[in-house]
Each structure stands twice: as C-alpha cells, then as structure tokens.
Scaffold this active site. Structure first.
Site, mmCIF file in Angstrom:
data_model
loop_
_atom_site.group_PDB
_atom_site.id
_atom_site.type_symbol
_atom_site.label_atom_id
_atom_site.label_comp_id
_atom_site.label_asym_id
_atom_site.label_seq_id
_atom_site.Cartn_x
_atom_site.Cartn_y
_atom_site.Cartn_z
ATOM 1 N N GLY A 36 -9.201 6.906 -6.267
ATOM 2 C CA GLY A 36 -9.371 7.457 -7.618
ATOM 3 C C GLY A 36 -9.479 8.979 -7.556
ATOM 4 C CE1 TYR A 151 -4.818 -5.106 -3.915
ATOM 5 C CE2 TYR A 151 -2.903 -6.290 -4.745
ATOM 6 C CZ TYR A 151 -4.004 -5.494 -4.969
ATOM 7 O OH TYR A 151 -4.306 -5.081 -6.248
#
Ligand code: UDP
Length: 326
Positions: A36, A151
C-alpha cells in the site's frame, strides 16, 4: 457508520476509504505500507472522520479496539500480485491466512454484531478450463509443483475461515471474489497488466504481452467494484454468500494491448515475451477468466457503469498528468 479497512492504503482499500468518507462515514485504515502507498490516502489526513495506523494485520495490537468500534470491516489486507507471490510465497501464505483468522477471532470476541466483507479473488477458480465462472463452479487447483497457486490457496482458506465464522459464530460475512480490478492507484510493480500497458503506451515504450496474447480477462473499474461491495454489505441476503464481483466484458490481452496503444494515440510496438522469460518456471497462466455476475445483479441490482474504453481513457489521462507533474 464506522468502517474499518484493513489494507486501506492499498489499491482497492484506498478507494473504499475515499468512498465511505464521501458518504459521511467514519473510516479507520490499518496498513503496513508493504505494498500500500501513503500517497493513496494522504489527501484524507485532514478529514476529522479519518484515522490511519501503520501496522501489520498479523501483529497489530489495536485490532480488538478497532473491531469493537466498527460496524463494518473490509478485510483487504493481503499480499497480492503474481510477482510478489513468486518472490515470497512464505510471506503470502503467512500473512494472507493468519491476518484473516486474526480479524475473525477479534470480531467474534469483541463485536459479533459487526459485518466483515472479505476480499477473495477469481484466482480461487484456479486451473478450471471454463471461460466464465459461476460461484458454484468446482475449484480446480494443481496438486503440486507451481508456486503461482499458493495465492489461490490462501484466498480459498480465507473464504472457508469466513464461512466457518458465519456458520459457527454467526458473524455477518460477505465473501467477494474480485475479478481483475483496475483504476487509479493501481501499481504495475507487482505484475498487473493494466498499469503496465498504460505506462508503456503513454511513454512510447514497447507494450509487453506475455505468452501469445490470446488469454482473456475481464476488467472492472475500481469505482464499480467499490460500489458493488457497498451494495453487497447493505443487502442482508448477501450475508454468508460468495459473490463474484467484476465486469463481464471480456478481452484478450493481445487486443487489450492494441486498444490501449490506439487510444493513447501512440505508436508503441507490441513485444511478445514467453511466460518463462517473464515469470520463470513457477508460473502458469489462466487462459480465460470472465465472471458471471448474475448473482451480484440479483442480490443488489448492480450493473457496472464503466466501459473498458472509459477506463482506458481515464488511466491514460491520469498517467499523462502524473508524468507532467514529476
Ligand atoms: N500480462 C502481460 N503483460 C504484463 C503483465 C501481465 O501480458 O506486462 C498478462 C498476464 O500474463 C496475464 C494477464 O496479463 O495473462 C493478466 O495479468 P495480471 O497479473 O494483471 O492479472 P491475473 O493474471 O491475476 O489475471
């Protein structure tokens, strides 16, 4: 309403933060800034309804307090992107599952009336040879060998964690399988195709298509994604449900490269790169991926508002503005 967003400085999380503040909600973001970016939320710092804490979701000591405060939690904190997954699968496995479990345990303990919106992924459909995916489709995953799938495993584990807490602790949950979300704030650093192609086309560089370009994807503007997530959260019948969230317009990656070059007015060449050269041996691609969004539409009445062309034009304009201001 009090909204907690884990991973709220990330691509989708930061759009959720902007959206809910604009609606008049109070927003608390936690993000460890590993992928982020502070710039995604910096414009919000002056808003009295906004608070941000830099912390990892797996170790954050403020989690229970924030969970107690919240009416709704968007659990977006996760390590994403093919490049990241192949670079550090250990971190992906640890963060993505432990973070989710911790969020649910906190909610169950201190505020079981809160609602959790969990970001899952179209990756969970895995190596299924179908081209359009319905929520009830079988999950097809490789049994061994390729790290790419770790994932998908973490997101599947997150789905079952969420569903277990829905069933056993009666926590309100919505599990959103997100399909190729694109828009402002998305970085190409971790492999995502859209920001890469836009940057390459705007700067006159060769546009890098991996494989032969016949693989297809369906891209959803993040503004539509955020709206869909809010609508799902507001729909009581969506609690305990797994729902595809995306745009069902499909395009091949080769055609996407051509379209972006054309709309940028540039003259970039297309460079075809073998998967092995792009990602190494631990990667294998998914040939087709389109969401069936019937369930989302039936539950919420949602229809995507952004066309692919409009999204491309939006991101080309933004890339030009960013380049000028550098
Ligand atoms: N891709 C590409 N060039 C790039 C980055 C990605 O051709 O510079 C391809 C990638 O191999 C895949 C598609 O674009 O077929 C979408 O990739 P992305 O990582 O954005 O999303 P996902 O594979 O998770 O759908």
């Amino acid at each position: 309403m009090n909204i907690l967003i884990t991973g709220g400085a990330g691509f989708i999380g930061s759009h959720l933060a902007h959206y809910h503040l604009a609606k008049g909600d109070a927003v608390h973001v936690v993000d460890d800034l590993s992928t982020g970016q502070i710039t995604n939320i910096a414009p919000l710092f002056n808003n009295p309804n906004f608070q941000f804490v830099e912390a990892n979701i797996v170790t954050w000591d403020g989690l229970k307090e924030a969970a107690r405060w919240s009416n709704r939690i968007y659990h977006m904190a996760a390590i994403v992107g093919v490049k990241k997954v192949l670079e550090d699968p250990r971190a992906v496995m640890a963060t993505n599952m432990a973070g989710t479990e911790r969020v649910f345990r906190a909610v169950a303990e201190v505020n079981p009336m809160s609602q959790v919106i969990v970001a899952s992924s179209s990756e969970v459909y895995g190596f299924n040879a179908k081209s359009a995916f319905v929520e009830t489709d079988d999950i097809v995953l490789r049994s061994a060998g390729r790290l790419r799938w770790c994932y998908a495993i973490t997101k599947l584990a997150d789905e079952f964690l969420a569903y277990s807490f829905f069933k056993k602790s009666h926590i309100k949950v919505v599990i959103a399988r997100l399909f190729n979300t694109v828009g402002p704030h998305q970085t190409g650093k971790y492999g995502m195709v859209f920001p890469n192609f836009i940057g390459q086309a705007v700067h006159g560089e060769a546009v890098t298509v991996f494989g032969d370009g016949t693989q297809t994807r369906s891209f959803c503007n993040v503004e539509d994604t955020v709206k869909a997530l809010d609508l799902l959260a507001l729909t009581p019948a969506a609690n305990g449900e797994i729902v595809n969230v995306g745009n069902d317009h499909e395009i091949s990656i080769g055609d996407l490269a051509k379209l972006i070059i054309q709309r940028s007015g540039g003259t970039s060449d297309i460079e075809y790169i073998a998967y092995e050269a792009a990602y190494g041996l631990d990667f294998e691609d998914i040939t087709h991926r389109r969401p069936v969004i019937q369930k989302l539409q039936t539950l919420t009445g949602f229809k995507p508002q952004w066309s692919l062309n409009d999204t491309i034009d939006q991101l080309i304009a933004l890339e030009r503005t960013c380049t000028q201001s550098e």
